[in-house]
Design a protein around this motif. Structure first.
Motif, PDB file in Angstrom:
ATOM      1  N   ALA A 200     -16.414 -11.936   5.764  1.00 19.38           N
ATOM      2  CA  ALA A 200     -15.722 -10.793   5.707  1.00 19.38           C
ATOM      3  C   ALA A 200     -15.947  -9.814   4.546  1.00 19.38           C
ATOM      4  N   PHE A 201     -15.726  -8.498   4.480  1.00 18.97           N
ATOM      5  CA  PHE A 201     -15.665  -7.758   3.449  1.00 18.97           C
ATOM      6  C   PHE A 201     -14.365  -7.568   2.731  1.00 18.97           C
ATOM      7  N   ARG A 202     -14.396  -7.441   1.492  1.00 20.65           N
ATOM      8  CA  ARG A 202     -13.137  -7.249   0.632  1.00 20.65           C
ATOM      9  C   ARG A 202     -13.492  -6.301  -0.426  1.00 20.65           C
ATOM     10  N   PHE A 203     -12.673  -5.453  -0.510  1.00 22.06           N
ATOM     11  CA  PHE A 203     -12.799  -4.376  -1.665  1.00 22.06           C
ATOM     12  C   PHE A 203     -12.381  -4.764  -3.067  1.00 22.06           C
ATOM     13  N   GLU A 204     -13.371  -4.551  -3.899  1.00 22.22           N
ATOM     14  CA  GLU A 204     -12.939  -5.032  -5.390  1.00 22.22           C
ATOM     15  C   GLU A 204     -12.859  -3.858  -6.162  1.00 22.22           C
ATOM     16  N   LYS A 205     -11.668  -3.604  -6.756  1.00 18.82           N
ATOM     17  CA  LYS A 205     -11.341  -2.295  -7.351  1.00 18.82           C
ATOM     18  C   LYS A 205     -12.289  -2.385  -8.596  1.00 18.82           C
ATOM     19  N   GLY A 206     -12.714  -0.844  -8.902  1.00 19.04           N
ATOM     20  CA  GLY A 206     -13.409  -0.833 -10.164  1.00 19.04           C
ATOM     21  C   GLY A 206     -12.316  -0.477 -11.125  1.00 19.04           C
ATOM     22  N   PRO A 207     -12.775  -0.112 -12.427  1.00 16.66           N
ATOM     23  CA  PRO A 207     -11.918   0.481 -13.423  1.00 16.66           C
ATOM     24  C   PRO A 207     -11.192   1.498 -13.310  1.00 16.66           C
ATOM     25  N   ILE A 208     -11.547   2.315 -12.225  1.00 16.92           N
ATOM     26  CA  ILE A 208     -10.773   3.542 -12.414  1.00 16.92           C
ATOM     27  C   ILE A 208      -9.399   3.519 -11.688  1.00 16.92           C
ATOM     28  N   PHE A 209      -9.059   2.221 -11.120  1.00 18.10           N
ATOM     29  CA  PHE A 209      -7.735   1.874 -10.836  1.00 18.10           C
ATOM     30  C   PHE A 209      -6.844   1.575 -11.834  1.00 18.10           C
ATOM     31  N   ALA A 210      -6.497   2.560 -12.579  1.00 15.57           N
ATOM     32  CA  ALA A 210      -5.584   2.496 -13.815  1.00 15.57           C
ATOM     33  C   ALA A 210      -4.836   3.646 -13.800  1.00 15.57           C
TER      34      ALA A 210
ATOM     35  N   LEU B   7     -15.113  12.896  -8.937  1.00 17.05           N
ATOM     36  CA  LEU B   7     -14.755  14.140  -8.721  1.00 17.05           C
ATOM     37  C   LEU B   7     -13.505  13.818  -7.646  1.00 17.05           C
ATOM     38  N   GLU B   8     -13.719  13.047  -6.735  1.00 13.45           N
ATOM     39  CA  GLU B   8     -12.696  12.859  -5.797  1.00 13.45           C
ATOM     40  C   GLU B   8     -11.374  12.251  -6.310  1.00 13.45           C
ATOM     41  N   ALA B   9     -11.700  11.337  -7.390  1.00  7.95           N
ATOM     42  CA  ALA B   9     -10.607  10.564  -8.198  1.00  7.95           C
ATOM     43  C   ALA B   9      -9.498  11.679  -8.760  1.00  7.95           C
ATOM     44  N   MET B  10     -10.422  12.463  -9.567  1.00  7.45           N
ATOM     45  CA  MET B  10      -9.707  13.685 -10.402  1.00  7.45           C
ATOM     46  C   MET B  10      -9.079  14.485  -9.560  1.00  7.45           C
ATOM     47  N   GLN B  11      -9.299  14.930  -8.521  1.00 12.73           N
ATOM     48  CA  GLN B  11      -8.759  15.835  -7.619  1.00 12.73           C
ATOM     49  C   GLN B  11      -7.587  15.298  -6.663  1.00 12.73           C
ATOM     50  N   GLU B  12      -8.185  14.304  -5.815  1.00 14.18           N
ATOM     51  CA  GLU B  12      -7.152  13.754  -4.825  1.00 14.18           C
ATOM     52  C   GLU B  12      -6.355  12.523  -5.343  1.00 14.18           C
ATOM     53  N   HIS B  13      -7.067  12.114  -6.352  1.00 13.16           N
ATOM     54  CA  HIS B  13      -6.266  10.644  -6.531  1.00 13.16           C
ATOM     55  C   HIS B  13      -6.336   9.578  -5.521  1.00 13.16           C
ATOM     56  N   THR B  14      -7.638   9.694  -4.956  1.00 10.60           N
ATOM     57  CA  THR B  14      -7.969   8.695  -4.093  1.00 10.60           C
ATOM     58  C   THR B  14      -9.423   8.189  -4.377  1.00 10.60           C
ATOM     59  N   VAL B  15     -10.040   7.113  -3.863  1.00 12.17           N
ATOM     60  CA  VAL B  15     -11.400   6.610  -3.863  1.00 12.17           C
ATOM     61  C   VAL B  15     -11.750   6.202  -2.580  1.00 12.17           C
ATOM     62  N   THR B  16     -12.975   6.889  -2.073  1.00 13.11           N
ATOM     63  CA  THR B  16     -13.142   6.541  -0.545  1.00 13.11           C
ATOM     64  C   THR B  16     -14.457   5.817  -0.507  1.00 13.11           C
ATOM     65  N   ILE B  17     -14.107   4.649  -0.204  1.00 19.27           N
ATOM     66  CA  ILE B  17     -15.602   3.584   0.021  1.00 19.27           C
ATOM     67  C   ILE B  17     -15.581   3.331   1.459  1.00 19.27           C
ATOM     68  N   GLY B  18     -16.979   3.792   2.057  1.00 21.02           N
ATOM     69  CA  GLY B  18     -17.438   3.766   3.288  1.00 21.02           C
ATOM     70  C   GLY B  18     -16.391   4.779   4.082  1.00 21.02           C
ATOM     71  N   THR B  19     -15.520   4.386   4.993  1.00 32.51           N
ATOM     72  CA  THR B  19     -14.657   5.226   5.951  1.00 32.51           C
ATOM     73  C   THR B  19     -13.344   5.037   5.290  1.00 32.51           C
ATOM     74  N   THR B  20     -13.184   4.166   4.177  1.00 35.13           N
ATOM     75  CA  THR B  20     -11.710   3.791   3.848  1.00 35.13           C
ATOM     76  C   THR B  20     -11.432   4.642   2.624  1.00 35.13           C
ATOM     77  N   SER B  21     -10.104   5.220   2.496  1.00 36.95           N
ATOM     78  CA  SER B  21      -9.717   5.723   1.436  1.00 36.95           C
ATOM     79  C   SER B  21      -8.699   4.809   0.671  1.00 36.95           C
ATOM     80  N   HIS B  22      -8.775   4.617  -0.657  1.00 35.85           N
ATOM     81  CA  HIS B  22      -7.677   3.817  -1.387  1.00 35.85           C
ATOM     82  C   HIS B  22      -6.937   4.692  -2.429  1.00 35.85           C
ATOM     83  N   GLN B  23      -5.744   4.726  -2.406  1.00 35.92           N
ATOM     84  CA  GLN B  23      -4.658   5.562  -3.078  1.00 35.92           C
ATOM     85  C   GLN B  23      -4.774   4.848  -4.710  1.00 35.92           C
ATOM     86  N   LEU B  24      -4.903   5.781  -5.714  1.00 38.14           N
ATOM     87  CA  LEU B  24      -4.990   5.472  -7.016  1.00 38.14           C
ATOM     88  C   LEU B  24      -3.395   5.246  -7.634  1.00 38.14           C
TER      89      LEU B  24
END
Length: 245
Positions: free
Chosen positions: A95-105, A125-142
């Motif tokens: 299965a796929f599992r999302f491994e968070k990068g250093p931007i999650f701080a 860009l997305e992180a600085m404006q929306e405070h989210t990170v989108t990987i594929g079709t899934t958005s992750h809240q910072l």
């Protein structure tokens, strides 16, 4: 004591505590604290060795926020910043599992941001404006509060990639970190070479900072100030027929 007075008192206490680890640079500390309260990102420009990394790390200690430093280089990939999906084996299936990068701080130091390629820069860009990170079709809240403090060197531009306007717009402030004077330089040497480094105490926590942000957002704006701001914005559009002479 009103909410505004508590917010002001806590902010001043934070600045005093930060000053224990950062000699001089009072204007820089004040502007970064203003950006932190306003929820805006900051671009720090200055020569290497002026304490930009130490400033961000000290703020994270004073405000009890998580901190990550990303060294931007030409070979840095977007997934090195945001994270990526990895394949893990679970029993008899994968299965796929999302491994968070250093931007999650809470505080992210993008060191020498202009040394990364535009593709990697755009990962912010997305992180600085929306405070989210989108990987594929899934958005992750910072995590909140979230703030990017990026640095760049005003010289040695060979091999760098100037930030595009779309990314510069994501920054609330561009702060120039100046070289310290002789007395401040003496204090820096004594601080860094001494056997007893200053103990940085926590002044605010995450909840207090978010409450201070909510308090700042309620401050009323005078009509004259609002009109001036609108005039500045409208003046940037040369084809606008309603620009006041």
């Amino acid at each position: 004591m009103t909410e505004y007075e508590v917010c002001q008192q806590n902010t001043m206490a934070c600045e005093q505590e930060i000053a224990k680890g950062i000699i001089g640079q009072k204007d820089v500390i004040r502007q970064v604290m203003l950006a932190l309260l306003a929820g805006g990102n900051v671009l720090l420009e200055g020569m290497p060795g002026l304490g930009k990394t130490m400033l961000v790390r000290t703020i994270s200690q004073v405000c009890d926020l998580s901190f990550q430093r990303i060294q931007f280089t030409p070979d840095l990939m977007p997934s090195d910043v945001t994270g990526t999906n990895i394949i893990v084996k679970e029993e008899q299936k994968s299965a796929f599992r999302f491994e968070k990068g250093p931007i999650f701080a809470n505080l992210v130091l993008a060191d020498e941001i202009n040394r990364a390629t535009p593709k990697t820069q755009s990962a912010l860009l997305e992180a600085m404006q929306e405070h989210t990170v989108t990987i594929g079709t899934t958005s992750h809240q910072l995590p909140e509060p979230f703030l990017v403090l990026a640095t760049q060197n005003p010289i040695e531009n060979e091999g760098t990639y100037p930030l595009p306007e779309a990314q510069l717009d994501r920054f609330l402030f561009k702060v120039l970190v100046k070289f310290p004077d002789r007395q401040e330089l003496r204090g820096i040497v004594e601080l860094t070479e001494g056997n007893h480094p200053p103990k940085i105490e926590k002044v605010m926590d995450r909840e207090s900072l978010l409450a201070a942000r909510a308090c700042v957002a309620q401050i009323p704006i005078a009509d004259a100030v609002m009109d001036y701001i609108l005039d500045l914005v409208m003046a940037t559009h040369a084809d606008n027929p309603y620009i006041r002479e």
